[in-house]
Design an enzyme around this catalytic site. Sequence first.
Site, PDB file in Angstrom:
ATOM      1  N   GLU A   1      -9.476   5.489   4.431  1.00 15.12           N
ATOM      2  CA  GLU A   1     -10.089   5.252   5.746  1.00 15.12           C
ATOM      3  C   GLU A   1      -8.948   5.356   6.734  1.00 15.12           C
ATOM      4  O   GLU A   1      -8.045   4.512   6.733  1.00 15.12           O
ATOM      5  CB  GLU A   1     -10.681   3.848   5.801  1.00 15.12           C
ATOM      6  CG  GLU A   1     -11.898   3.645   4.924  1.00 15.12           C
ATOM      7  CD  GLU A   1     -13.078   4.493   5.351  1.00 15.12           C
ATOM      8  OE1 GLU A   1     -13.991   4.661   4.553  1.00 15.12           O
ATOM      9  OE2 GLU A   1     -13.059   5.000   6.503  1.00 15.12           O
TER      10      GLU A   1
ATOM     11  N   CYS B   1     -10.302   0.975  14.383  1.00 16.59           N
ATOM     12  CA  CYS B   1     -10.453   2.402  14.103  1.00 16.59           C
ATOM     13  C   CYS B   1     -11.769   2.917  14.663  1.00 16.59           C
ATOM     14  O   CYS B   1     -11.945   4.094  14.876  1.00 16.59           O
ATOM     15  CB  CYS B   1     -10.424   2.633  12.609  1.00 16.59           C
ATOM     16  SG  CYS B   1     -11.605   1.583  11.806  1.00 16.59           S
TER      17      CYS B   1
HETATM   18  O1  TXE Z   1      -1.396   1.535   9.326  1.00 11.66           O
HETATM   19  P1  TXE Z   1      -0.195   1.977   8.378  1.00 11.66           P
HETATM   20  P2  TXE Z   1      -1.423   0.180  10.180  1.00 11.66           P
HETATM   21  C1  TXE Z   1      -5.973   2.753  10.883  1.00 11.66           C
HETATM   22  C2  TXE Z   1      -5.894   2.852  12.378  1.00 11.66           C
HETATM   23  C3  TXE Z   1      -4.401   2.897  12.623  1.00 11.66           C
HETATM   24  C4  TXE Z   1      -3.798   2.168  11.454  1.00 11.66           C
HETATM   25  C5  TXE Z   1      -3.265   0.841  11.858  1.00 11.66           C
HETATM   26  O2  TXE Z   1      -6.572   3.997  12.800  1.00 11.66           O
HETATM   27  O3  TXE Z   1      -3.968   4.240  12.604  1.00 11.66           O
HETATM   28  O4  TXE Z   1      -4.847   1.961  10.489  1.00 11.66           O
HETATM   29  O5  TXE Z   1      -2.919   0.136  10.705  1.00 11.66           O
HETATM   30  C6  TXE Z   1       0.901   0.670   3.844  1.00 11.66           C
HETATM   31  N1  TXE Z   1       2.510   4.323   0.583  1.00 11.66           N
HETATM   32  N2  TXE Z   1      -7.193   2.101  10.522  1.00 11.66           N
HETATM   33  O6  TXE Z   1      -0.491   0.321  11.319  1.00 11.66           O
HETATM   34  O7  TXE Z   1       1.129   1.795   9.021  1.00 11.66           O
HETATM   35  C7  TXE Z   1       1.325  -0.364   4.856  1.00 11.66           C
HETATM   36  O8  TXE Z   1       2.276  -1.264   4.302  1.00 11.66           O
HETATM   37  C8  TXE Z   1       1.665   3.291   0.384  1.00 11.66           C
HETATM   38  C9  TXE Z   1      -8.273   2.960  10.104  1.00 11.66           C
HETATM   39  O9  TXE Z   1      -1.244  -0.984   9.249  1.00 11.66           O
HETATM   40  O10 TXE Z   1      -0.568   3.318   7.861  1.00 11.66           O
HETATM   41  C10 TXE Z   1      -0.015  -1.039   5.159  1.00 11.66           C
HETATM   42  O11 TXE Z   1      -0.297  -2.004   4.173  1.00 11.66           O
HETATM   43  N3  TXE Z   1       1.343   2.396   1.344  1.00 11.66           N
HETATM   44  C11 TXE Z   1      -9.356   2.210   9.442  1.00 11.66           C
HETATM   45  C12 TXE Z   1      -1.007   0.121   5.069  1.00 11.66           C
HETATM   46  O12 TXE Z   1      -0.350   1.139   4.325  1.00 11.66           O
HETATM   47  C13 TXE Z   1       1.879   2.562   2.564  1.00 11.66           C
HETATM   48  C14 TXE Z   1      -9.680   0.883  10.012  1.00 11.66           C
HETATM   49  C15 TXE Z   1      -1.407   0.686   6.427  1.00 11.66           C
HETATM   50  O13 TXE Z   1      -0.218   0.911   7.153  1.00 11.66           O
HETATM   51  C16 TXE Z   1       2.778   3.609   2.860  1.00 11.66           C
HETATM   52  C17 TXE Z   1      -8.499   0.147  10.427  1.00 11.66           C
HETATM   53  C18 TXE Z   1       3.081   4.513   1.799  1.00 11.66           C
HETATM   54  N4  TXE Z   1       3.923   5.538   1.977  1.00 11.66           N
HETATM   55  C19 TXE Z   1      -7.301   0.764  10.700  1.00 11.66           C
HETATM   56  N5  TXE Z   1       3.150   3.502   4.171  1.00 11.66           N
HETATM   57  C20 TXE Z   1     -10.639   3.012   9.260  1.00 11.66           C
HETATM   58  N6  TXE Z   1     -10.731   4.296   9.577  1.00 11.66           N
HETATM   59  O14 TXE Z   1     -11.565   2.420   8.783  1.00 11.66           O
HETATM   60  C21 TXE Z   1       2.514   2.420   4.675  1.00 11.66           C
HETATM   61  N7  TXE Z   1       1.757   1.842   3.717  1.00 11.66           N
END
Ligand code: TXE
Length: 488
Positions: A258, A292
């Site tokens: 997601e 999101c």
């Molecule tokens: O995301 P991040 P954030 C999306 C929203 C926004 C983001 C915000 O659109 O872009 O989420 O959340 C882990 N390998 N949505 O800033 O930084 C990290 O530690 C494995 C969409 O937290 O991507 C965290 O636990 N894991 C959604 C998680 O990934 C990794 C609804 C997310 O971090 C990693 C809500 C890696 N390489 C928010 N890098 C929808 N569409 O439903 C990071 N993480």
Amino acid sequence: MIHGEIHQNVRQYINGRWETSATTGVSANPSDTSEVVAEYARADRRQAEFAIRAATEAFPHWSHSTPQRRADVLDRIGAELLARKDDLGLLLAREEGKTLPEAVAEVARAGQVFKFFAGEALRGGAGGGGGENIASVRAGVQVDVTREPVGVVGLITPWNSPFVIPAWKIAPALAHGNSVVFKPAELVPACGWALAEIISRAALPAGAFNLVMGSGREVGQALVDSALVDALSFTGSAANGERVLQAAASRRAKVQLETGGKNALVVLADADLDRAVDCAVQGAYFSAGQRCTASSRLIVEAAVHDAFVAKLRQRLKELKIGHALERGMDIGPVADEERLAQNLAWVGIAREEGAEHVWGGEALQRATAGHYMSPALFLARPEHRIAREEIFGPLACVLRAGDYDEALALCNDTPFGLCAGICTNSLKHAMHFRRHAVVGMTMVNLPTAGVDFHVPFGGRKGSGYGPREQGRHAAEFYTTVKTGYMLA
Ligand code: TXE
């Protein structure tokens, strides 16, 4: 929990035991950065691998538990979340910054999600009622289709909804007989821990559920890379989602993503304008736009464009921005310093690329030091970056459309496809929009943010990958189908 309490036992939960880690971190209150919310253990790759092994060893026993056992566990968790929604909501508002009423509502919804999946455990997805018997095309042969748990699932969640997004992954995973390694976002460790603490007391066998708090780069990556993790459900940014997908798919793990949105709210000339403005304010700016499902593109039919913008500007002017715990606040701070800087940089980009500034977009000072900013509104053109890229903050743009057809085309002109809304009193346009908006969820005369917890959630194109989350559809990801033939 009391206002100002520092949570100090925020540790990993591995194989039924609370474990410390070599390093620790702190989380601070975005409404008052002088306030520490939690001191937490930061797991490393080694601890993540311990948790994965514990989940692997627990899977055979847990996957053969009875539906009643699984239902009872989930029901207990849901009941405690609902009973404690006020003090857990206080923790959420203190650690992530959404207003207290929103935070309490999120915890309550997490409780309802667990109670829903308690029922799913009985209705069956895995190992039972979720299957079907079909008459074979061969005489005397019995055919039955059943669903079995996938195995060890790695659940990786974002900071913006730190109770309900983990709930809508953990609950179906356990309901369908999988064992779990849960990694919350680094920004909200105490929320992840508080949920895990409730789960740890719900009579699960050791290792069936594990919590590892740590960086995405190290702990998240360990889940993605491990051959013992059969499935990964990730919610977060599109960029990190893509990394997870490539790494996991290359070792044939099951993946569900997601990953964000650039959702549109279309306002037609025949709409109830006050209602449309309410939908825009709620959808684009509540939770400081950190959802999101936020409607960051407001596509308005030319005939009502200026009237809509004037009404919306007035509403933004009246919004109360302040401490998440302060009564009467509409919007709290954004989640951290980095997000505030990014949001303010987007305001600069909007101005540089020629979008017309209507309101807000500056940092605000309040009685306590926090990451406060006023909600920003610009008039933009479709080619502007603020109309194309996810900002994930309190910044929306208005695009002018000549008529419904142009509004629909603009709505679909995006690499994302999570949700889209339309404000109109035309049944013809509402029905056409529901069918032709290229998204996973449509809303008519409703904000794009704010969904039910018992029906499918998710998007298309760049917003999602794999089966939908939530509701009965969660069985698609958290179970695998088996077809059995028997000569009677
Ligand atoms: O995301 P991040 P954030 C999306 C929203 C926004 C983001 C915000 O659109 O872009 O989420 O959340 C882990 N390998 N949505 O800033 O930084 C990290 O530690 C494995 C969409 O937290 O991507 C965290 O636990 N894991 C959604 C998680 O990934 C990794 C609804 C997310 O971090 C990693 C809500 C890696 N390489 C928010 N890098 C929808 N569409 O439903 C990071 N993480």
